[in-house]
Write a protein that holds these residues in place. Structure first.
Motif, PDB file in Angstrom:
ATOM      1  N   SER A   1       0.797  -1.301   0.184  1.00  0.00           N
ATOM      2  CA  SER A   1       0.116  -0.120  -0.050  1.00  0.00           C
ATOM      3  C   SER A   1       0.719   1.131  -0.033  1.00  0.00           C
ATOM      4  O   SER A   1       0.358   2.311  -0.642  1.00  0.00           O
ATOM      5  CB  SER A   1      -0.821  -0.004   1.127  1.00  0.00           C
ATOM      6  N   PHE A   2       1.977   1.166   0.589  1.00  0.00           N
ATOM      7  CA  PHE A   2       2.748   2.537   0.541  1.00  0.00           C
ATOM      8  C   PHE A   2       3.235   2.789  -0.746  1.00  0.00           C
ATOM      9  O   PHE A   2       2.966   3.897  -1.112  1.00  0.00           O
ATOM     10  CB  PHE A   2       4.097   2.120   1.523  1.00  0.00           C
ATOM     11  N   TYR A   3       3.740   1.889  -1.570  1.00  0.00           N
ATOM     12  CA  TYR A   3       4.237   2.276  -2.763  1.00  0.00           C
ATOM     13  C   TYR A   3       3.121   2.567  -3.815  1.00  0.00           C
ATOM     14  O   TYR A   3       3.188   3.373  -4.478  1.00  0.00           O
ATOM     15  CB  TYR A   3       5.072   0.789  -3.355  1.00  0.00           C
TER      16      TYR A   3
ATOM     17  N   TYR B   1       0.067   6.323  -6.972  1.00  0.00           N
ATOM     18  CA  TYR B   1      -1.349   6.554  -7.528  1.00  0.00           C
ATOM     19  C   TYR B   1      -2.017   7.367  -6.787  1.00  0.00           C
ATOM     20  O   TYR B   1      -2.969   8.285  -7.632  1.00  0.00           O
ATOM     21  CB  TYR B   1      -2.057   5.313  -7.752  1.00  0.00           C
ATOM     22  N   THR B   2      -1.841   7.638  -5.496  1.00  0.00           N
ATOM     23  CA  THR B   2      -2.860   8.629  -4.706  1.00  0.00           C
ATOM     24  C   THR B   2      -2.291   9.930  -4.403  1.00  0.00           C
ATOM     25  O   THR B   2      -2.817  10.888  -4.630  1.00  0.00           O
ATOM     26  CB  THR B   2      -3.121   7.922  -3.278  1.00  0.00           C
ATOM     27  N   PHE B   3      -1.052   9.968  -4.117  1.00  0.00           N
ATOM     28  CA  PHE B   3      -0.509  10.988  -3.463  1.00  0.00           C
ATOM     29  C   PHE B   3       0.692  11.547  -4.736  1.00  0.00           C
ATOM     30  O   PHE B   3       1.270  12.722  -4.646  1.00  0.00           O
ATOM     31  CB  PHE B   3       0.341  10.901  -2.264  1.00  0.00           C
ATOM     32  N   GLN B   4       1.029  11.009  -5.845  1.00  0.00           N
ATOM     33  CA  GLN B   4       1.821  11.125  -6.828  1.00  0.00           C
ATOM     34  C   GLN B   4       3.322  11.825  -6.405  1.00  0.00           C
ATOM     35  O   GLN B   4       3.709  12.813  -6.592  1.00  0.00           O
ATOM     36  CB  GLN B   4       1.353  12.285  -7.779  1.00  0.00           C
ATOM     37  N   ARG B   5       3.894  11.026  -5.391  1.00  0.00           N
ATOM     38  CA  ARG B   5       5.036  11.488  -4.893  1.00  0.00           C
ATOM     39  C   ARG B   5       6.079  10.273  -4.921  1.00  0.00           C
ATOM     40  O   ARG B   5       5.799   9.143  -4.846  1.00  0.00           O
ATOM     41  CB  ARG B   5       4.778  11.637  -3.025  1.00  0.00           C
TER      42      ARG B   5
ATOM     43  N   TYR C   1       8.789   5.973   3.895  1.00  0.00           N
ATOM     44  CA  TYR C   1       8.328   4.503   4.157  1.00  0.00           C
ATOM     45  C   TYR C   1       8.706   4.176   5.615  1.00  0.00           C
ATOM     46  O   TYR C   1       7.677   3.811   6.304  1.00  0.00           O
ATOM     47  CB  TYR C   1       9.220   3.495   3.268  1.00  0.00           C
ATOM     48  N   LEU C   2       9.750   4.548   6.306  1.00  0.00           N
ATOM     49  CA  LEU C   2      10.123   4.233   7.645  1.00  0.00           C
ATOM     50  C   LEU C   2       9.119   5.147   8.619  1.00  0.00           C
ATOM     51  O   LEU C   2       8.555   4.359   9.829  1.00  0.00           O
ATOM     52  CB  LEU C   2      11.246   4.689   8.074  1.00  0.00           C
TER      53      LEU C   2
ATOM     54  N   VAL D   1       3.255  12.308   5.707  1.00  0.00           N
ATOM     55  CA  VAL D   1       4.234  11.444   4.862  1.00  0.00           C
ATOM     56  C   VAL D   1       4.296  11.938   3.537  1.00  0.00           C
ATOM     57  O   VAL D   1       5.454  12.199   2.953  1.00  0.00           O
ATOM     58  CB  VAL D   1       3.571   9.924   5.029  1.00  0.00           C
ATOM     59  N   PHE D   2       3.256  12.103   2.830  1.00  0.00           N
ATOM     60  CA  PHE D   2       3.242  12.724   1.364  1.00  0.00           C
ATOM     61  C   PHE D   2       2.849  14.134   1.504  1.00  0.00           C
ATOM     62  O   PHE D   2       2.238  14.527   0.430  1.00  0.00           O
ATOM     63  CB  PHE D   2       2.574  11.859   0.609  1.00  0.00           C
ATOM     64  N   ARG D   3       3.030  14.924   2.384  1.00  0.00           N
ATOM     65  CA  ARG D   3       2.601  16.287   2.386  1.00  0.00           C
ATOM     66  C   ARG D   3       2.767  17.005   1.198  1.00  0.00           C
ATOM     67  O   ARG D   3       3.934  16.763   0.274  1.00  0.00           O
ATOM     68  CB  ARG D   3       2.737  17.094   3.883  1.00  0.00           C
TER      69      ARG D   3
END
Length: 126
Positions: A54-56, A61-65, A72-73, A120-122
């Motif tokens: 789910s992270f990758y 696909y969700t956050f485009q980061r 990840y950590l 995480v993906f701000r």
């Protein structure tokens, strides 16, 4: 100044979450139901396998980061602690494994999205 809604991307996150949940539940039931491990350990191990997927998927696909090791950590540490905590509580209160999974899945869906979106993906500062 343009502000984005807090739950932008939530539907994609949910779709990826459904696959994540399938992975998580399958591994949990193998470890807990078939091998007889405790719920806390079973839930944590199942989470670790599912979270990598789910992270990758969410990074792309969700956050485009970019999916980086520090991100990840950060995500795994937070969500792993949540996973273990739910399993620990279930062991303490001797709850059924299915209830453990349902409770963790609901909590992790909302907390995981908000943690990912805002930490995480701000989005980079303008």
């Amino acid at each position: 100044m343009h502000r984005t809604p807090a739950f932008r991307g939530f539907s994609r996150f949910v779709s990826i979450g459904l696959l994540n949940t399938l992975i998580h539940w399958t591994v949990f039931f193998v470890l807990y139901g078939l091998l007889g491990l405790r719920q806390a350990l079973s839930n944590l191990a199942a989470f670790c396998l599912a979270v990598t997927f789910s992270f990758y998927a969410n990074a792309r696909y969700t956050f485009q980061r970019r999916a980086t090791l520090p991100r990840y950590l950060l995500f795994v540490t937070f969500m792993g602690a949540l996973s273990f905590g739910v399993g620990y509580g279930a062991d303490h209160w001797r709850l059924p494994g299915l209830l453990t999974l349902v409770v963790f899945s609901a909590i992790s869906l909302v907390c995981g999205f908000l943690f990912s979106r805002f930490l995480v993906f701000r989005e980079p500062e303008a």
